[in-house]
Scaffold this motif. Structure first.
Motif, mmCIF file in Angstrom:
data_model
loop_
_atom_site.group_PDB
_atom_site.id
_atom_site.type_symbol
_atom_site.label_atom_id
_atom_site.label_comp_id
_atom_site.label_asym_id
_atom_site.label_seq_id
_atom_site.Cartn_x
_atom_site.Cartn_y
_atom_site.Cartn_z
ATOM 1 N N ALA A 178 0.815 -1.220 0.000
ATOM 2 C CA ALA A 178 0.000 0.000 0.000
ATOM 3 C C ALA A 178 0.847 1.266 0.000
ATOM 4 C CB ALA A 178 -0.931 -0.007 1.211
ATOM 5 N N ASP A 179 2.101 1.153 0.476
ATOM 6 C CA ASP A 179 2.990 2.317 0.502
ATOM 7 C C ASP A 179 3.854 2.419 -0.746
ATOM 8 O OD1 ASP A 179 2.122 3.125 3.045
ATOM 9 O OD2 ASP A 179 3.470 1.682 4.013
ATOM 10 N N GLY A 180 3.677 1.473 -1.687
ATOM 11 C CA GLY A 180 4.438 1.533 -2.927
ATOM 12 C C GLY A 180 5.792 0.864 -2.872
ATOM 13 N N ARG A 181 6.050 0.038 -1.843
ATOM 14 C CA ARG A 181 7.328 -0.664 -1.730
ATOM 15 C C ARG A 181 7.202 -2.070 -2.317
ATOM 16 N NH1 ARG A 181 7.054 2.294 3.101
ATOM 17 N NH2 ARG A 181 8.850 3.672 3.439
ATOM 18 N N PHE A 182 8.243 -2.503 -3.001
ATOM 19 C CA PHE A 182 8.238 -3.825 -3.620
ATOM 20 C C PHE A 182 8.291 -4.916 -2.555
ATOM 21 C CE2 PHE A 182 10.551 -7.567 -5.126
ATOM 22 C CZ PHE A 182 9.795 -7.916 -6.233
ATOM 23 N N PHE A 183 7.558 -6.021 -2.802
ATOM 24 C CA PHE A 183 7.639 -7.193 -1.933
ATOM 25 C C PHE A 183 7.547 -8.447 -2.795
ATOM 26 C CE2 PHE A 183 3.101 -7.006 -2.589
ATOM 27 C CZ PHE A 183 2.708 -8.338 -2.581
ATOM 28 N N VAL A 184 8.035 -9.553 -2.257
ATOM 29 C CA VAL A 184 7.935 -10.841 -2.932
ATOM 30 C C VAL A 184 7.730 -11.919 -1.877
ATOM 31 C CG1 VAL A 184 10.458 -11.117 -2.937
ATOM 32 C CG2 VAL A 184 9.062 -12.465 -4.514
ATOM 33 N N THR A 185 6.802 -12.837 -2.143
ATOM 34 C CA THR A 185 6.549 -13.985 -1.270
ATOM 35 C C THR A 185 6.983 -15.242 -2.007
ATOM 36 O OG1 THR A 185 4.662 -12.885 -0.224
ATOM 37 C CG2 THR A 185 4.811 -15.276 0.017
ATOM 38 N N ILE A 186 7.811 -16.063 -1.360
ATOM 39 C CA ILE A 186 8.383 -17.243 -2.004
ATOM 40 C C ILE A 186 8.090 -18.498 -1.199
ATOM 41 C CG2 ILE A 186 10.280 -15.929 -3.050
ATOM 42 C CD1 ILE A 186 12.059 -17.065 -0.762
ATOM 43 N N GLU A 187 8.197 -19.653 -1.871
ATOM 44 C CA GLU A 187 8.239 -20.923 -1.155
ATOM 45 C C GLU A 187 9.565 -20.984 -0.401
ATOM 46 O OE1 GLU A 187 7.976 -23.720 -4.301
ATOM 47 O OE2 GLU A 187 5.791 -23.677 -4.383
ATOM 48 N N SER A 188 9.553 -21.528 0.809
ATOM 49 C CA SER A 188 10.777 -21.517 1.608
ATOM 50 C C SER A 188 10.909 -22.794 2.425
ATOM 51 C CB SER A 188 10.796 -20.300 2.540
ATOM 52 O OG SER A 188 9.663 -20.309 3.401
ATOM 53 N N VAL A 189 12.106 -22.994 2.952
ATOM 54 C CA VAL A 189 12.414 -24.116 3.834
ATOM 55 C C VAL A 189 12.778 -23.550 5.197
ATOM 56 C CG1 VAL A 189 13.970 -26.054 4.265
ATOM 57 C CG2 VAL A 189 13.221 -25.546 1.929
ATOM 58 N N ALA A 190 12.111 -24.020 6.238
ATOM 59 C CA ALA A 190 12.368 -23.513 7.583
ATOM 60 C C ALA A 190 13.841 -23.651 7.937
ATOM 61 C CB ALA A 190 11.508 -24.256 8.605
ATOM 62 N N GLY A 191 14.404 -22.584 8.490
ATOM 63 C CA GLY A 191 15.796 -22.592 8.901
ATOM 64 C C GLY A 191 16.757 -22.047 7.872
ATOM 65 N N VAL A 192 16.299 -21.881 6.626
ATOM 66 C CA VAL A 192 17.156 -21.372 5.559
ATOM 67 C C VAL A 192 16.992 -19.858 5.457
ATOM 68 C CG1 VAL A 192 17.588 -21.396 3.068
ATOM 69 C CG2 VAL A 192 17.088 -23.527 4.276
ATOM 70 N N ARG A 193 18.105 -19.155 5.268
ATOM 71 C CA ARG A 193 18.054 -17.707 5.098
ATOM 72 C C ARG A 193 17.938 -17.373 3.614
ATOM 73 N NH1 ARG A 193 18.710 -13.356 7.970
ATOM 74 N NH2 ARG A 193 19.292 -14.580 9.800
ATOM 75 N N TYR A 194 17.023 -16.465 3.298
ATOM 76 C CA TYR A 194 16.820 -15.997 1.928
ATOM 77 C C TYR A 194 17.171 -14.513 1.862
ATOM 78 C CZ TYR A 194 14.365 -20.396 1.246
ATOM 79 O OH TYR A 194 14.051 -21.730 1.173
ATOM 80 N N ARG A 195 17.779 -14.110 0.746
ATOM 81 C CA ARG A 195 18.243 -12.732 0.598
ATOM 82 C C ARG A 195 17.598 -12.091 -0.623
ATOM 83 N NH1 ARG A 195 23.925 -12.301 -0.312
ATOM 84 N NH2 ARG A 195 23.986 -14.378 -1.225
ATOM 85 N N LEU A 196 17.154 -10.851 -0.456
ATOM 86 C CA LEU A 196 16.592 -10.071 -1.553
ATOM 87 C C LEU A 196 17.672 -9.130 -2.067
ATOM 88 C CD1 LEU A 196 14.131 -9.236 -3.267
ATOM 89 C CD2 LEU A 196 13.570 -7.572 -1.470
ATOM 90 N N LEU A 197 18.037 -9.286 -3.344
ATOM 91 C CA LEU A 197 19.080 -8.478 -3.964
ATOM 92 C C LEU A 197 18.456 -7.472 -4.931
ATOM 93 C CD1 LEU A 197 21.675 -11.285 -4.829
ATOM 94 C CD2 LEU A 197 21.343 -10.082 -2.659
ATOM 95 N N TYR A 198 19.152 -6.346 -5.106
ATOM 96 C CA TYR A 198 18.656 -5.274 -5.973
ATOM 97 C C TYR A 198 19.753 -4.852 -6.945
ATOM 98 C CZ TYR A 198 17.504 -0.512 -7.433
ATOM 99 O OH TYR A 198 17.278 0.611 -8.176
ATOM 100 N N LEU A 199 19.343 -4.578 -8.192
ATOM 101 C CA LEU A 199 20.260 -4.072 -9.215
ATOM 102 C C LEU A 199 19.652 -2.830 -9.840
ATOM 103 C CD1 LEU A 199 22.855 -4.473 -10.936
ATOM 104 C CD2 LEU A 199 21.439 -5.793 -12.538
#
Length: 264
Positions: free
Chosen positions: A123-144
């Motif tokens: 609602a504030d205009g910020r990008f988001f993404v929801t992914i399938e994940s595995v508990a305990g694993v760290r996921y990183r969002l990268l930007y170019l």
């Protein structure tokens, strides 16, 4: 690849590409049996024919490139060790476990390919993404940036369950490209003894307990209406994403109940 000269001979690992944003452990052996190369827990690859077994004088040793240049590895080296004799399998297993623990090489956490469930702008205009994940694993969002340059990490989180949402924390309206990568970051932290921090009722017939927790581990709430009679019945379970986890009993309506919490 791993090679020696005079005459030139190289052995290459098989399987999938190693350019995957993950840590890898490489074991290279040069000895009477030839050249041996093993990556992580994969089967070793051997070259036995045409490998020089002669003692060597002082010679240049190159990591991450050919001795003549032109084949650089796009990666970082965390640690390099040398041994003056070929190690047996038991010794290799010990070293592998030691390095995995020291550098967080993802032992015990399998990260399968994952899909994007949803993406867009909040609602504030910020990008988001929801992914399938595995508990305990760290996921990183990268930007170019549209102008190019380097991929930059702007958000990261360790998954507590089967889905995870990452969002761009910067001001709205940022244009560019986004990429999500998984980083096992080592095995799950060990499950520790935990205490029940509190409990009570959140509403009519809605009981709850709060327990200490270790992110990535699952906690299960079991219930009995009388001790010594019948089986414990599971009423809730949750994968922790922080130091405290709340478990609920949606049917806490009886006059008496006994609870226990198990960690997995």
């Amino acid at each position: 690849g791993f090679g020696v000269g005079a005459p030139d001979q190289t052995v290459y690992s098989g399987g999938d590409s190693l350019v995957d944003e993950q840590f890898h452990l490489v074991i290279q052996t040069w000895g009477p049996d030839g050249l041996r190369l093993q990556v992580d827990d994969a089967e070793p690859v051997w070259v036995t024919d045409g490998v020089s077994r002669l003692p060597r004088a002082a010679v240049a040793m190159v990591f991450g490139d050919l001795s003549g240049g032109g084949a650089r590895v796009a990666a970082d080296l965390a640690e390099v060790r040398f041994y003056d004799e070929a190690l047996v399998d038991a010794e290799l297993d010990t070293i592998r476990a030691e390095l995995a623990d020291k550098h967080g090489l993802g032992q015990g956490v399998v990260v399968p390919p994952f899909s994007i469930i949803a993406q867009g702008f909040d609602a504030d205009g910020r990008f988001f993404v929801t992914i399938e994940s595995v508990a305990g694993v760290r996921y990183r969002l990268l930007y170019l940036s549209p102008e190019g340059g380097e991929w930059t990490e702007i958000a990261s989180a360790r998954a507590g369950g089967a889905e995870l949402t990452l969002a761009d924390p910067r001001d709205p309206g940022v244009a560019g490209f986004y990429l999500v990568v998984a980083d096992a970051g080592g095995a799950l932290p060990p499950l520790e003894p935990f205490a029940i921090l509190g409990g009570g009722f959140s509403g009519p017939g809605q009981g709850y307990v709060v327990v200490q927790s270790v992110p990535g581990h699952t906690y299960v709430l079991l219930k009995k209406t009388a001790l010594g009679v019948g089986e414990w019945v599971e009423v809730d379970r949750a994968t922790a994403d922080g130091p405290e986890t709340t478990l609920t009993d949606p049917d806490a309506t009886g006059p008496t109940a006994f609870y226990r919490v198990l960690g997995e």
